[in-house]
Design a protein around this motif. Structure first.
Motif, PDB file in Angstrom:
ATOM      1  N   ALA A  49      22.243  21.996  -2.363  1.00 26.69           N
ATOM      2  CA  ALA A  49      21.368  22.157  -2.597  1.00 26.69           C
ATOM      3  C   ALA A  49      20.268  22.256  -1.132  1.00 26.69           C
ATOM      4  O   ALA A  49      19.303  23.076  -0.726  1.00 26.69           O
ATOM      5  CB  ALA A  49      20.138  21.692  -3.795  1.00 26.69           C
ATOM      6  N   LEU A  50      20.056  20.424  -0.885  1.00 25.01           N
ATOM      7  CA  LEU A  50      19.524  20.093   0.906  1.00 25.01           C
ATOM      8  C   LEU A  50      19.834  20.978   1.785  1.00 25.01           C
ATOM      9  O   LEU A  50      18.552  21.709   2.623  1.00 25.01           O
ATOM     10  CB  LEU A  50      19.655  19.035   0.837  1.00 25.01           C
ATOM     11  N   THR A  51      20.993  21.443   1.726  1.00 20.82           N
ATOM     12  CA  THR A  51      21.646  21.712   3.163  1.00 20.82           C
ATOM     13  C   THR A  51      20.674  23.075   3.144  1.00 20.82           C
ATOM     14  O   THR A  51      21.365  23.749   4.132  1.00 20.82           O
ATOM     15  CB  THR A  51      22.510  21.820   3.885  1.00 20.82           C
ATOM     16  N   ALA A  52      21.096  23.904   1.677  1.00 25.61           N
ATOM     17  CA  ALA A  52      20.766  25.313   1.738  1.00 25.61           C
ATOM     18  C   ALA A  52      19.462  25.909   2.272  1.00 25.61           C
ATOM     19  O   ALA A  52      18.945  26.097   2.519  1.00 25.61           O
ATOM     20  CB  ALA A  52      21.150  26.158   0.383  1.00 25.61           C
ATOM     21  N   VAL A  53      18.511  24.661   1.229  1.00 24.16           N
ATOM     22  CA  VAL A  53      16.817  24.721   2.287  1.00 24.16           C
ATOM     23  C   VAL A  53      16.573  24.735   3.409  1.00 24.16           C
ATOM     24  O   VAL A  53      16.097  25.230   4.118  1.00 24.16           O
ATOM     25  CB  VAL A  53      16.719  24.017   1.113  1.00 24.16           C
ATOM     26  N   ALA A  54      17.049  23.571   3.776  1.00 23.10           N
ATOM     27  CA  ALA A  54      17.125  23.460   5.241  1.00 23.10           C
ATOM     28  C   ALA A  54      17.730  24.312   6.202  1.00 23.10           C
ATOM     29  O   ALA A  54      16.808  24.799   6.807  1.00 23.10           O
ATOM     30  CB  ALA A  54      18.153  22.460   5.530  1.00 23.10           C
ATOM     31  N   ASP A 105      15.523  26.718   8.615  1.00 26.73           N
ATOM     32  CA  ASP A 105      15.852  26.730   9.805  1.00 26.73           C
ATOM     33  C   ASP A 105      15.149  25.175  10.126  1.00 26.73           C
ATOM     34  O   ASP A 105      14.373  24.914  12.140  1.00 26.73           O
ATOM     35  CB  ASP A 105      15.429  27.949  10.866  1.00 26.73           C
ATOM     36  N   ALA A 106      15.573  24.339   9.218  1.00 29.91           N
ATOM     37  CA  ALA A 106      15.257  23.066   9.708  1.00 29.91           C
ATOM     38  C   ALA A 106      16.481  21.861   9.291  1.00 29.91           C
ATOM     39  O   ALA A 106      17.217  22.442   9.226  1.00 29.91           O
ATOM     40  CB  ALA A 106      14.170  22.729   9.100  1.00 29.91           C
ATOM     41  N   THR A 107      16.523  20.666   9.456  1.00 31.00           N
ATOM     42  CA  THR A 107      17.646  19.308   9.426  1.00 31.00           C
ATOM     43  C   THR A 107      17.086  19.072   8.192  1.00 31.00           C
ATOM     44  O   THR A 107      16.337  19.213   7.303  1.00 31.00           O
ATOM     45  CB  THR A 107      17.766  18.445  10.035  1.00 31.00           C
ATOM     46  N   PRO A 108      18.468  18.920   7.425  1.00 28.35           N
ATOM     47  CA  PRO A 108      18.226  18.093   5.998  1.00 28.35           C
ATOM     48  C   PRO A 108      17.506  17.077   6.073  1.00 28.35           C
ATOM     49  O   PRO A 108      16.463  17.044   4.652  1.00 28.35           O
ATOM     50  CB  PRO A 108      19.553  18.229   5.887  1.00 28.35           C
ATOM     51  N   MET A 109      17.240  15.893   6.792  1.00 29.69           N
ATOM     52  CA  MET A 109      16.396  14.827   7.019  1.00 29.69           C
ATOM     53  C   MET A 109      14.786  15.200   7.682  1.00 29.69           C
ATOM     54  O   MET A 109      13.697  14.834   5.898  1.00 29.69           O
ATOM     55  CB  MET A 109      16.800  13.844   8.253  1.00 29.69           C
ATOM     56  N   ALA A 139       9.076  13.961  12.363  1.00 30.70           N
ATOM     57  CA  ALA A 139       8.264  14.464  12.839  1.00 30.70           C
ATOM     58  C   ALA A 139       8.158  16.055  12.239  1.00 30.70           C
ATOM     59  O   ALA A 139       7.394  16.625  11.628  1.00 30.70           O
ATOM     60  CB  ALA A 139       8.000  14.266  13.920  1.00 30.70           C
ATOM     61  N   VAL A 140       8.951  16.377  12.544  1.00 32.58           N
ATOM     62  CA  VAL A 140       9.465  18.065  11.476  1.00 32.58           C
ATOM     63  C   VAL A 140       8.841  18.270  10.001  1.00 32.58           C
ATOM     64  O   VAL A 140       8.213  19.005   9.662  1.00 32.58           O
ATOM     65  CB  VAL A 140      10.781  18.922  12.161  1.00 32.58           C
ATOM     66  N   GLY A 141       9.519  16.968   9.877  1.00 34.64           N
ATOM     67  CA  GLY A 141       9.115  17.549   8.612  1.00 34.64           C
ATOM     68  C   GLY A 141       7.719  16.998   7.922  1.00 34.64           C
ATOM     69  O   GLY A 141       7.075  17.741   6.432  1.00 34.64           O
ATOM     70  N   ALA A 142       6.439  16.139   8.147  1.00 35.64           N
ATOM     71  CA  ALA A 142       5.751  16.067   8.389  1.00 35.64           C
ATOM     72  C   ALA A 142       4.412  17.408   8.327  1.00 35.64           C
ATOM     73  O   ALA A 142       3.067  17.822   7.783  1.00 35.64           O
ATOM     74  CB  ALA A 142       5.112  15.601   9.618  1.00 35.64           C
ATOM     75  N   GLU A 143       5.247  18.543   8.928  1.00 38.92           N
ATOM     76  CA  GLU A 143       4.674  20.249   8.451  1.00 38.92           C
ATOM     77  C   GLU A 143       5.607  21.263   8.479  1.00 38.92           C
ATOM     78  O   GLU A 143       5.091  22.384   8.282  1.00 38.92           O
ATOM     79  CB  GLU A 143       4.583  20.415  10.474  1.00 38.92           C
ATOM     80  N   LEU A 144       6.428  21.018   7.491  1.00 43.85           N
ATOM     81  CA  LEU A 144       7.271  21.372   7.637  1.00 43.85           C
ATOM     82  C   LEU A 144       6.820  22.469   5.879  1.00 43.85           C
ATOM     83  O   LEU A 144       6.528  21.194   4.732  1.00 43.85           O
ATOM     84  CB  LEU A 144       8.875  20.959   7.184  1.00 43.85           C
ATOM     85  N   PRO A 145       6.524  23.323   5.538  1.00 45.23           N
ATOM     86  CA  PRO A 145       5.740  23.935   4.616  1.00 45.23           C
ATOM     87  C   PRO A 145       6.991  24.087   3.867  1.00 45.23           C
ATOM     88  O   PRO A 145       8.027  24.936   3.766  1.00 45.23           O
ATOM     89  CB  PRO A 145       5.439  25.253   4.589  1.00 45.23           C
TER      90      PRO A 145
END
Length: 132
Positions: A69-74, A78-82, A112-118
């Motif tokens: 599920a984490l991989t699918a959302v990522a 177009d983001a990394t799972p982390m 840092a990308v995670g902070a802005e990822l909606p």
């Protein structure tokens, strides 16, 4: 008079309540991430009280978070799972304070990308199933 702020770590809800009866608590630090959700109720309670929650091992610790599920959302974002895992934590509750550790500039940028990822409501619902 020398201690201005007090935090507790590895504490149960009962221990946090006991500590609060002794002195004001400003922060609780426990293990918590998408896969380890034991503190869901505690996080909500602390948020109501204006107390910060600092999850340690937000990316899984010694065993990195892995989930289809984490991989699918990522992949969809177009983001990394982390990055997605950190975004989920930040959107989980306003009192969550993240301090993800890293040993490389590349991982720092990824974090840092995670902070802005909606994350959409559908993304959040899919991710919420991981730890339940």
């Amino acid at each position: 008079g020398l201690i201005r702020h007090l935090g507790v770590s590895n504490a149960t809800a009962k221990q946090v309540a006991e500590a609060r009866s002794i002195a004001p608590i400003v922060c609780v630090q426990n293990m918590y991430n998408l896969a380890h959700r034991h503190d869901d109720d505690l996080i909500d309670e602390l948020a109501e009280q204006g107390i910060a929650y600092v999850p340690f091992f937000p990316l899984g610790g010694f065993s990195t978070l892995q989930s289809s599920a984490l991989t699918a959302v990522a992949t969809r974002l177009d983001a990394t799972p982390m990055s997605v895992a950190l975004a989920w934590l930040l959107q989980r509750s306003p009192n969550i304070l993240l301090i993800p550790g890293t040993s490389s500039v590349a991982h720092l940028r990824e974090n840092a990308v995670g902070a802005e990822l909606p994350l959409s409501d559908d993304d959040l619902a899919e991710l919420d199933k991981i730890g339940r």
